[in-house]
Design an enzyme around this catalytic site. Structure first.
Site, PDB file in Angstrom:
ATOM      1  N   GLY A 195       0.798  -1.505   0.384  1.00 17.05           N
ATOM      2  CA  GLY A 195       0.185   0.030   0.057  1.00 17.05           C
ATOM      3  C   GLY A 195       0.751   1.304  -0.334  1.00 17.05           C
ATOM      4  O   GLY A 195       0.558   1.995  -0.683  1.00 17.05           O
ATOM      5  N   TYR A 483      -2.682   9.319   2.943  1.00 16.91           N
ATOM      6  CA  TYR A 483      -3.586   9.680   3.727  1.00 16.91           C
ATOM      7  C   TYR A 483      -5.280   9.656   3.019  1.00 16.91           C
ATOM      8  O   TYR A 483      -6.018  10.574   2.739  1.00 16.91           O
ATOM      9  CB  TYR A 483      -3.479  11.084   4.063  1.00 16.91           C
TER      10      TYR A 483
HETATM   11  C1  LIG Z   1       1.728   5.741  11.591  1.00 15.22           C
HETATM   12  C2  LIG Z   1       1.799   5.975  10.169  1.00 15.22           C
HETATM   13  C3  LIG Z   1       2.603   6.221   9.647  1.00 15.22           C
HETATM   14  C4  LIG Z   1       2.750   6.603   8.124  1.00 15.22           C
HETATM   15  N1  LIG Z   1       3.233   7.325   7.671  1.00 15.22           N
HETATM   16  C5  LIG Z   1       3.238   8.074   6.542  1.00 15.22           C
HETATM   17  C6  LIG Z   1       4.868   8.015   6.278  1.00 15.22           C
HETATM   18  O1  LIG Z   1       5.685   8.895   6.289  1.00 15.22           O
HETATM   19  N2  LIG Z   1       4.826   7.935   4.539  1.00 15.22           N
HETATM   20  C7  LIG Z   1       3.753   7.735   4.286  1.00 15.22           C
HETATM   21  O2  LIG Z   1       3.512   8.315   3.107  1.00 15.22           O
HETATM   22  N3  LIG Z   1       2.423   7.582   4.254  1.00 15.22           N
HETATM   23  C8  LIG Z   1       2.707   7.403   6.027  1.00 15.22           C
HETATM   24  N4  LIG Z   1       1.457   6.503   6.618  1.00 15.22           N
HETATM   25  C9  LIG Z   1       0.411   6.584   5.175  1.00 15.22           C
HETATM   26  C10 LIG Z   1       0.836   4.842   4.164  1.00 15.22           C
HETATM   27  O3  LIG Z   1       1.600   4.702   3.343  1.00 15.22           O
HETATM   28  C11 LIG Z   1      -0.774   4.796   3.460  1.00 15.22           C
HETATM   29  O4  LIG Z   1      -1.546   4.323   5.673  1.00 15.22           O
HETATM   30  C12 LIG Z   1      -0.303   3.515   3.143  1.00 15.22           C
HETATM   31  O5  LIG Z   1      -1.735   2.657   2.429  1.00 15.22           O
HETATM   32  C13 LIG Z   1      -0.323   1.909   4.337  1.00 15.22           C
HETATM   33  O6  LIG Z   1      -0.334   1.169   3.749  1.00 15.22           O
HETATM   34  P1  LIG Z   1      -0.448  -0.758   3.669  1.00 15.22           P
HETATM   35  O7  LIG Z   1       0.117  -1.346   3.057  1.00 15.22           O
HETATM   36  O8  LIG Z   1      -0.024  -0.700   5.377  1.00 15.22           O
HETATM   37  O9  LIG Z   1      -1.948  -0.142   4.422  1.00 15.22           O
HETATM   38  P2  LIG Z   1      -3.353  -1.083   3.700  1.00 15.22           P
HETATM   39  O10 LIG Z   1      -4.368  -0.883   4.198  1.00 15.22           O
HETATM   40  O11 LIG Z   1      -2.852  -2.648   3.428  1.00 15.22           O
HETATM   41  O12 LIG Z   1      -2.996  -0.460   1.770  1.00 15.22           O
HETATM   42  C14 LIG Z   1      -3.561   0.395   2.103  1.00 15.22           C
HETATM   43  C15 LIG Z   1      -4.847   1.282   0.392  1.00 15.22           C
HETATM   44  O13 LIG Z   1      -3.230  -0.208  -0.856  1.00 15.22           O
HETATM   45  C16 LIG Z   1      -4.243  -0.934  -1.288  1.00 15.22           C
HETATM   46  N5  LIG Z   1      -3.437  -1.967  -1.035  1.00 15.22           N
HETATM   47  C17 LIG Z   1      -2.261  -2.920  -0.391  1.00 15.22           C
HETATM   48  N6  LIG Z   1      -1.384  -3.634  -0.641  1.00 15.22           N
HETATM   49  C18 LIG Z   1      -1.827  -4.222  -1.923  1.00 15.22           C
HETATM   50  C19 LIG Z   1      -1.097  -4.872  -3.269  1.00 15.22           C
HETATM   51  N7  LIG Z   1      -0.072  -5.519  -3.014  1.00 15.22           N
HETATM   52  N8  LIG Z   1      -1.783  -4.552  -4.026  1.00 15.22           N
HETATM   53  C20 LIG Z   1      -2.444  -3.318  -4.929  1.00 15.22           C
HETATM   54  N9  LIG Z   1      -3.185  -2.165  -3.966  1.00 15.22           N
HETATM   55  C21 LIG Z   1      -2.988  -2.438  -2.468  1.00 15.22           C
HETATM   56  C22 LIG Z   1      -5.065  -1.324   0.037  1.00 15.22           C
HETATM   57  O14 LIG Z   1      -6.262  -1.846  -0.958  1.00 15.22           O
HETATM   58  C23 LIG Z   1      -5.538   0.100   0.098  1.00 15.22           C
HETATM   59  O15 LIG Z   1      -6.256   0.415  -0.655  1.00 15.22           O
HETATM   60  C24 LIG Z   1       1.215   6.675   7.438  1.00 15.22           C
HETATM   61  C25 LIG Z   1       0.124   5.731   7.906  1.00 15.22           C
HETATM   62  C26 LIG Z   1      -0.334   5.963   9.513  1.00 15.22           C
HETATM   63  C27 LIG Z   1      -0.894   4.575  10.270  1.00 15.22           C
END
Ligand SMILES: Cc1cc2nc3c(=O)[nH]c(=O)nc-3n(C[C@H](O)[C@H](O)[C@H](O)COP(=O)(O)OP(=O)(O)OC[C@H]3O[C@@H](n4cnc5c(N)ncnc54)[C@H](O)[C@@H]3O)c2cc1C
Ligand SMILES: *[C@@H]1O[C@H](CO)[C@@H](O)[C@H](O)[C@H]1NC(C)=O
Ligand SMILES: *[C@@H]1O[C@H](CO)[C@@H](O)[C@H](O)[C@H]1NC(C)=O
Ligand SMILES: *[C@@H]1O[C@H](CO)[C@@H](O)[C@H](O)[C@H]1NC(C)=O
Ligand SMILES: *[C@@H]1O[C@H](CO)[C@@H](O)[C@H](O)[C@H]1NC(C)=O
Ligand SMILES: *[C@@H]1O[C@H](CO)[C@@H](O)[C@H](O)[C@H]1NC(C)=O
Ligand SMILES: CC(=O)N[C@H]1CO[C@H](CO)[C@@H](O)[C@@H]1O
Length: 541
Positions: A195, A483
């Site tokens: 993500g 975000y």
């Molecule tokens: C504490 C915290 C700190 C953060 N700090 C930062 C930061 O420093 N910089 C920054 O840019 N962002 C930051 N974020 C935001 C973060 O980048 C996003 O929330 C990101 O989408 C999270 O990815 P995930 O795989 O953990 O989440 P998920 O909830 O798994 O995925 C997020 C989105 O991407 C899609 N997705 C996930 N995996 C895939 C895949 N394999 N193929 C296709 N689509 C997929 C999901 O369907 C969903 O729409 C932060 C978030 C938090 C909670």
């Protein structure tokens, strides 16, 4: 898990013929339309994809959890980090597939499509609106946390990382392989690369090296037809789209190949704070001029919090060099902060990632591998803005007043400039490049349960955002895809019904890149299988 790379098209051919035949049979059974979940299960098991591929460790049914499995809730909760999406009323998936092999991802796509079930894709589960595991139409979750292999190639300066690997795992492995290589990505170790990267991930190396997406050189995905594609076979326009356009509109990201970036053996970090009484307004005013124009080696984030009825501003720095040079730079460009030698810590880059994640100095790097405790007890809401013009001192003072009244909001101001201003706005779908001084993240966390508390917090979040209107980008008011924010014109759970519906949030996240994303979507997923509340819609005529 990255073993089947070279032979991926072969199993697919096999898989697809097999499935096509199976699905044709199942489609004729009376079960299919009456009960999509049973149909989904039948599709997965009767195809027997797992046992027919020599490289597959386990059949896909071994990775299938339905509500009657005793560990269903545990598996679902494992990557829920925001209690807002774990309420008694939160809709649950009909099934979760914790893919153990790439073929399981193919099977999940093919069978979800055939059963007319929505597929939600989860890597780290940090989606700010829970779009990766909650929706109110019948759906299944494809969870990638088991696909987490990381292969570092220091000679080539690259890493192959599967989508379920976390940033912490990646940082740890890179540091084990080399003290002078790093990854340009975000600050929270538990984010999933699936993500985070596809949404444009940024971090404190951004002014020198850009975003995660500026350093991706190849990717492997499963498309809407269940095919495994790499950069070459997917084509440059789809490869462009998944680097910042959000993966979940286009396919399932299996893995990324990224370029590692170079860092010195020791970097310098600092965190100093100033309250309004200590002159924070003047220092923040100056920061707006200085921070985006500093040497690319220096990144100074502001974190603003309300403490004892005043604003406390922390200046959190990461410098790709040592203290002497940093202090000289600061004396020359930003003496107002009064940075002292004693504020500075020289650390290997990997330790600096822990410092940014608010671990104390001296924490062993293994902390990057810790799994957060679940289910989450904390509620969270966030929004973003981009600032293109310096905010005047009276402007800052009016913001402080509103901010203090909100009591609960925290702001992060992240400076742009450096290479962020040099990369063209159309190079990737992420459009917020030249012209932006800094990005604001507003967020708030709370512990108290209750629908009313949730609504009150959402109201506070909206009114702060509303208040900020005169100070931030307009027409469109830009927002950061990572975000995700439902308040930005979110479509129903069944996805946007037209390009015009998608344009509402589309231009805020992507500006003029939205139309190109629609073109790519129309080519690769014309039936809109991959969709969610803020996905890219295909052109329908
Ligand atoms: C504490 C915290 C700190 C953060 N700090 C930062 C930061 O420093 N910089 C920054 O840019 N962002 C930051 N974020 C935001 C973060 O980048 C996003 O929330 C990101 O989408 C999270 O990815 P995930 O795989 O953990 O989440 P998920 O909830 O798994 O995925 C997020 C989105 O991407 C899609 N997705 C996930 N995996 C895939 C895949 N394999 N193929 C296709 N689509 C997929 C999901 O369907 C969903 O729409 C932060 C978030 C938090 C909670
Ligand atoms: C879920 O439960 C079924 C029926 O008890 C069982 O066959 C299957 O192995 C379980 N799935 C997993 C992943 O444990
Ligand atoms: C490393 O780079 C060389 C030369 O570009 C290339 O031939 C080789 O395949 C690369 N190795 C990996 C593992 O990417
Ligand atoms: C602010 O900085 C001072 C001096 O370094 C420190 O003692 C204090 O703990 C800091 N306050 C917070 C809330 O971090
Ligand atoms: C940096 O990380 C290493 C590896 O875990 C650890 O041994 C060391 O104590 C850390 N150093 C500092 C100053 O944090
Ligand atoms: C939130 O704001 C709406 C609209 O302004 C209002 O109707 C509602 O009562 C507020 N809810 C809470 C819990 O404050
Ligand atoms: C086409 C094919 O080889 N199908 C086999 C898949 O695996 C099952 C179970 O091992 C066999 O019964 C099928 O013949």
């Amino acid at each position: 898990m990255a073993t089947s790379t070279s032979s991926s098209s072969l199993p697919f051919l096999f898989l697809s013929t097999l499935l096509a035949a199976t699905i044709a049979v199942i489609l004729q059974s009376p079960v299919s339309h009456a009960n999509p979940e049973m149909f989904f299960r039948a599709c997965l098991s009767s195809s027997n994809v797992g046992t027919n591929l020599s490289s597959v460790p386990v059949s896909v049914t071994g990775a299938l959890y339905t509500p009657d499995n005793s560990s269903f809730s545990d598996v679902l909760n494992l990557h829920i980090h925001n209690k807002r999406f774990n309420q008694p009323t939160t809709p649950k998936p009909l099934a979760i597939i914790t893919a153990l092999h790439e073929s399981h991802v193919q099977a999940a796509v093919i069978c979800a499509k055939a059963s007319h079930l929505q597929l939600r894709i989860r890597s780290g589960g940090h989606d700010y609106e829970g779009f990766s595991f909650v929706t109110d139409v019948p759906f299944v979750v494809l969870d990638l946390f088991n696909l987490k292999s990381i292969d570092i190639n220091i000679q080539n300066g690259t890493a192959l990382v599967e989508a379920g690997a976390t940033l912490g795992q990646l940082y740890y492995k890179v540091a084990k392989a080399s003290p002078v290589h790093a990854v340009a990505a975000g600050v929270c170790p538990s984010l999933g690369t699936g993500g985070h990267f596809s949404g444009g991930g940024y971090g404190n190396l951004m002014r020198k090296y850009g975003l995660s997406v500026d350093n991706i050189i190849d990717a492997k995905i499963v498309d809407a037809n269940g095919r495994i594609l790499d950069r070459k076979s997917m084509g440059e326009d789809l490869f462009w789209a998944i680097r910042g356009g959000g993966g979940a509109s286009f396919g399932v990201i299996l893995s990324w190949t990224i370029k590692l970036v170079e860092v010195p053996p020791l970097v310098t970090v600092f965190k100093v704070n100033r309250t309004l009484e200590q002159g924070a307004t003047d220092i923040v005013y100056k920061w707006q001029h200085v921070a985006p124009n500093l040497d690319k080696d220096l990144f100074i984030r502001l974190q603003l919090e309300v403490h004892h009825n005043t604003v406390q501003v922390s200046f959190i720095g990461e410098f790709l060099g040592q203290t002497d040079r940093l202090l000289n730079l600061m004396k020359e460009c930003f003496p107002e902060l009064g940075l002292q030698q004693s504020d500075c810590f020289e650390l290997p880059w990997v330790n600096s990632t822990l410092f940014y994640a608010e671990y104390p100095i001296g924490t062993p790097a293994e902390a990057l591998l810790f799994q957060a405790k679940n289910p989450a007890q904390i509620y969270f809401k966030s929004k973003s803005d981009f600032v293109k013009n310096v905010i005047s001192k009276p402007g800052l003072e009016s913001i402080w007043k509103n901010f203090i009244e909100s009591e609960v909001i925290v702001m992060q101001w992240n400076p742009y400039g450096g290479i962020m201003w040099e990369i063209p706005a159309t190079a990737t779908p992420f459009p917020h490049r030249a012209g932006n001084l800094f990005k604001i993240q507003y967020y708030q966390t709370w512990l108290q349960d209750g629908e009313d508390t949730i609504n009150r917090n959402l109201n506070v979040s909206r009114s702060m955002h509303e208040f900020m209107t005169p100070f931030v980008s307009k027409a469109p008011r830009e927002a950061f895809l990572n975000y995700r924010d439902r308040d930005i014109g979110a479509a129903p759970s069944s996805g946007p019904t037209s390009v015009e519906a998608g344009r509402i949030y589309g231009v805020q996240f992507f500006r003029e890149n939205f139309d190109r994303l629609v073109q790519v979507k129309t080519r690769v997923d014309p039936t809109n299988f991959f969709r969610y509340e803020q996905s890219i819609p295909p052109q329908t005529c």
